[in-house]
Design a protein around this motif. Sequence first.
Motif, PDB file in Angstrom:
ATOM      1  N   GLY A 128      -5.406  -3.133   4.307  1.00  0.00           N
ATOM      2  CA  GLY A 128      -4.572  -2.086   4.430  1.00  0.00           C
ATOM      3  C   GLY A 128      -4.681  -0.594   4.620  1.00  0.00           C
ATOM      4  N   ASN A 129      -4.108   0.673   4.573  1.00  0.00           N
ATOM      5  CA  ASN A 129      -4.381   1.987   4.469  1.00  0.00           C
ATOM      6  C   ASN A 129      -4.725   2.317   2.567  1.00  0.00           C
ATOM      7  OD1 ASN A 129      -1.190   0.593   5.004  1.00  0.00           O
ATOM      8  ND2 ASN A 129      -1.358   3.158   3.167  1.00  0.00           N
ATOM      9  N   PRO A 130      -5.496   3.015   2.691  1.00  0.00           N
ATOM     10  CA  PRO A 130      -5.196   4.003   1.086  1.00  0.00           C
ATOM     11  C   PRO A 130      -4.066   4.176   1.235  1.00  0.00           C
ATOM     12  CG  PRO A 130      -6.391   5.024   2.564  1.00  0.00           C
ATOM     13  CD  PRO A 130      -6.236   4.084   3.364  1.00  0.00           C
ATOM     14  N   ALA A 182       0.876  -1.518   0.367  1.00  0.00           N
ATOM     15  CA  ALA A 182       0.186   0.013  -0.089  1.00  0.00           C
ATOM     16  C   ALA A 182       0.967   1.075   0.788  1.00  0.00           C
ATOM     17  CB  ALA A 182      -0.650  -0.042   1.267  1.00  0.00           C
ATOM     18  N   GLU A 183       2.480   1.143   0.406  1.00  0.00           N
ATOM     19  CA  GLU A 183       2.878   2.660   0.126  1.00  0.00           C
ATOM     20  C   GLU A 183       3.342   3.185  -0.989  1.00  0.00           C
ATOM     21  OE1 GLU A 183       2.341   0.345   2.984  1.00  0.00           O
ATOM     22  OE2 GLU A 183       1.549   2.141   3.273  1.00  0.00           O
ATOM     23  N   PHE A 184       3.068   1.453  -1.762  1.00  0.00           N
ATOM     24  CA  PHE A 184       4.489   1.776  -3.340  1.00  0.00           C
ATOM     25  C   PHE A 184       2.646   1.717  -4.246  1.00  0.00           C
ATOM     26  CE2 PHE A 184       7.248   0.842  -0.405  1.00  0.00           C
ATOM     27  CZ  PHE A 184       8.234   1.378  -0.942  1.00  0.00           C
ATOM     28  N   ASN A 238      -7.164  -2.557  16.684  1.00  0.00           N
ATOM     29  CA  ASN A 238      -6.415  -2.020  15.512  1.00  0.00           C
ATOM     30  C   ASN A 238      -5.477  -0.768  15.454  1.00  0.00           C
ATOM     31  OD1 ASN A 238      -7.094  -0.023  12.986  1.00  0.00           O
ATOM     32  ND2 ASN A 238      -8.374  -1.537  12.604  1.00  0.00           N
ATOM     33  N   ARG A 239      -4.381  -0.849  14.751  1.00  0.00           N
ATOM     34  CA  ARG A 239      -4.230   0.269  14.675  1.00  0.00           C
ATOM     35  C   ARG A 239      -4.391   1.751  14.896  1.00  0.00           C
ATOM     36  NH1 ARG A 239       0.107  -1.332  10.139  1.00  0.00           N
ATOM     37  NH2 ARG A 239       0.713   1.179   9.838  1.00  0.00           N
ATOM     38  N   ASN A 240      -5.439   2.161  14.657  1.00  0.00           N
ATOM     39  CA  ASN A 240      -6.508   3.515  14.881  1.00  0.00           C
ATOM     40  C   ASN A 240      -6.809   3.628  16.331  1.00  0.00           C
ATOM     41  OD1 ASN A 240      -8.635   1.988  16.055  1.00  0.00           O
ATOM     42  ND2 ASN A 240      -9.833   2.263  13.639  1.00  0.00           N
ATOM     43  N   PHE A 281      -4.106   8.705   7.824  1.00  0.00           N
ATOM     44  CA  PHE A 281      -3.124   8.610   8.804  1.00  0.00           C
ATOM     45  C   PHE A 281      -2.381   7.020   9.354  1.00  0.00           C
ATOM     46  CE2 PHE A 281      -6.155  11.058  11.948  1.00  0.00           C
ATOM     47  CZ  PHE A 281      -5.432  12.096  10.790  1.00  0.00           C
ATOM     48  N   ASP A 282      -2.690   6.169   8.145  1.00  0.00           N
ATOM     49  CA  ASP A 282      -1.495   4.952   8.254  1.00  0.00           C
ATOM     50  C   ASP A 282      -1.879   3.951   9.111  1.00  0.00           C
ATOM     51  OD1 ASP A 282      -0.415   2.593   6.677  1.00  0.00           O
ATOM     52  OD2 ASP A 282       1.519   3.087   7.701  1.00  0.00           O
ATOM     53  N   TYR A 283      -3.409   3.799   9.158  1.00  0.00           N
ATOM     54  CA  TYR A 283      -3.750   3.305  10.324  1.00  0.00           C
ATOM     55  C   TYR A 283      -3.856   1.473   9.574  1.00  0.00           C
ATOM     56  CZ  TYR A 283      -4.494   6.732  13.411  1.00  0.00           C
ATOM     57  OH  TYR A 283      -4.255   7.806  14.096  1.00  0.00           O
ATOM     58  N   ASP A 284      -4.023   1.553   8.428  1.00  0.00           N
ATOM     59  CA  ASP A 284      -4.228  -0.070   8.211  1.00  0.00           C
ATOM     60  C   ASP A 284      -5.331  -0.901   8.902  1.00  0.00           C
ATOM     61  OD1 ASP A 284      -2.192  -1.616   6.138  1.00  0.00           O
ATOM     62  OD2 ASP A 284      -0.550  -0.386   7.161  1.00  0.00           O
ATOM     63  N   GLY A 285      -5.400  -1.718   8.409  1.00  0.00           N
ATOM     64  CA  GLY A 285      -6.964  -2.410   8.987  1.00  0.00           C
ATOM     65  C   GLY A 285      -6.145  -3.547   8.952  1.00  0.00           C
ATOM     66  N   PRO A 317      -2.131   7.351  -1.618  1.00  0.00           N
ATOM     67  CA  PRO A 317      -0.919   7.889  -0.817  1.00  0.00           C
ATOM     68  C   PRO A 317      -1.407   7.810   0.592  1.00  0.00           C
ATOM     69  CG  PRO A 317      -1.284   9.425  -2.160  1.00  0.00           C
ATOM     70  CD  PRO A 317      -2.772   8.897  -2.433  1.00  0.00           C
ATOM     71  N   TRP A 318      -0.851   7.634   1.743  1.00  0.00           N
ATOM     72  CA  TRP A 318      -1.160   8.482   3.314  1.00  0.00           C
ATOM     73  C   TRP A 318      -2.295   9.940   2.758  1.00  0.00           C
ATOM     74  CZ3 TRP A 318       4.091   7.075   6.297  1.00  0.00           C
ATOM     75  CH2 TRP A 318       4.263   6.187   6.355  1.00  0.00           C
ATOM     76  N   ASN A 319      -0.983  10.389   2.646  1.00  0.00           N
ATOM     77  CA  ASN A 319      -2.616  12.039   2.839  1.00  0.00           C
ATOM     78  C   ASN A 319      -3.418  11.832   1.724  1.00  0.00           C
ATOM     79  OD1 ASN A 319      -2.869  14.605   0.476  1.00  0.00           O
ATOM     80  ND2 ASN A 319      -0.861  15.082   1.422  1.00  0.00           N
TER      81      ASN A 319
END
Length: 568
Positions: A255-257, A189-191, A324-326, A297-301, A259-261
């Motif tokens: 996981g997260n969307p 997800a970071e790519f 959760n990461r959140n 916030f890159d909290y993934d899931g 980009p993080w932004n």
Amino acid sequence: MKVRFAAALVGATLPLAAFAQTGQDLLNDGKTPGDVLTYGMGMSQQRYSPATQIDRNTVKRLVPAWSYSMADNRGLEAQPLIKDGVIYLTDHEKTVAVDALTGKEIWKAMIEYAPETTRVVCCGIVNRGGALFDGKFYRTTLDAQVIALDIKTGKEVWRTKSSDPKDGYSMTVAPLVANGIVIAGVSGAEFGVRGYLEGYDAQTGKQLWRTYTIPAPGEPGSETWAGSSLTHGGGSTWVTGSYDPELDLVFWGIGNPAPWNPLNRRGDNLHTNSIVAFSPKTGKPAWFYQMTPNDPFDYDGVNELIQAELTIDGMQRKVIMQANRNGFLYVIERATGKPLAVNPFVKVTWADRIDLATGRPVWSDETKMIVEKGGKARIYPALQGGKNWAPMSFNPTTGLLYINTLDFGMDYETLPAEQVADLKPGQPHYGVNRPGAYDPDQRGYLRAVDPLTGKSKWSIPFKSPNICGTLVTGGGLVFTGMMTGEFLAVDSDTGKILWQFQTPSGVVGQPVTWEKDGKQYVTVTSGIGGVYAMKSGDPNLVHVPAGGTLWNFKLFEEYAPQRTSSVQ
Ligand code: CA
Ligand code: CA
């Protein structure tokens, strides 16, 4: 094959009983202390063992039986599997089989991948373990392949290429075998990958299905992504799900969307930061539940999903639980995906609460500002979450979860939207500043948490957070490890540290326990690595050397040199 495994599930003794037995063994794993066949020590992933030989009184006699070198300096995050007196362990470049009583290597199977693969690995050159089924050991590789090895020889039986690292994909996840199907997910997800889950034929490696976590343009859910943002939307699946054989459903975190932004991808961004329940045979989703819509916030899931039966308002409910990461602890009905209890287990400022009627967060003012127009704010928890990937455990007799938490925030700031416009899969997808906001004395706790309230019954502070799994036993002990190398046994009722042993490197693995010939053993890896070690700059870790080793502990009896043959 379908018929044979179905027979195994109902316990019939038909032809190919050995094969059938293996499937049944996986379902029974949590109740058979003589082996550890599954990620999470049972299909429910509770990481609970009823074993009592090592208990609050005897643990002071716990000593190393042997240690084994992985001959590598990368992080060791994998969970060992143990079957018929053999320990199977992975790292990023090899799989090994080690005699569980002597620590002698039986076989070693190396993995080669192109050096440029590591360009698309955000958070540590690691692997989190394998799966055992039908005489084979299944694992993923950093360059996004799934392989099966013969457990007797280590010889490769099949290899299936899932994706290409040039598109941002990698794999670190331990596969899950559910209803005879080998299931794996992806990192990236970071790519800017388009995340998915895949099922493979256990005998041949043939890809049976692929289920994307993010819709294609025009598909239902695509309206939750602004513009063309969904074409590089993330939604990876990098932590192993759990399987409920009664419902025949697998539960897996997304996981997260990317980009993080968040400024160029307005909307809920389905199905990022969600849990999906799906059929293992077809990959067809039965339900989704999204925890963190439009996550900046890159909290993934992706964190693990422990199955249990809890009494809620006087009713027995079959649930999955996720820290959760959140920062919220979710208790969710397995059959429907309905949230039954959601409470913070660490300090949380990105949301005021989770509305149980809608399942959605009530954003704090800071989060509203960030997703609406961007900006800067101190946010708790930090990107690495209130808990990262390292799995928690659950004691079904006390009803408590044992969680290593990360207790710090971040000074989050969005970069201008133009800086993350026109990103393509395979490119880094960040677009935010996020330095950590730390308490000088402690950055984490080991907590015993009530899943229905999120409140800690006890907690122990640590200078650096523990990025290590926990294991809870019938002997009243919680085992876990520290980034500075200590392997710990803690009283599960009081949180008192009863025993510790200094291993050669940081402990970021997944402890397990098992029995053989009337003796209980505890097994864990040492070998610092992973996202916190890489990115935190934690001054407490400056003098922690790298180096992977596997450790096996037992109760001291008397000094008896081990001789495996008459010639030494
Ligand atoms: Ca077992
Ligand atoms: Ca992520």
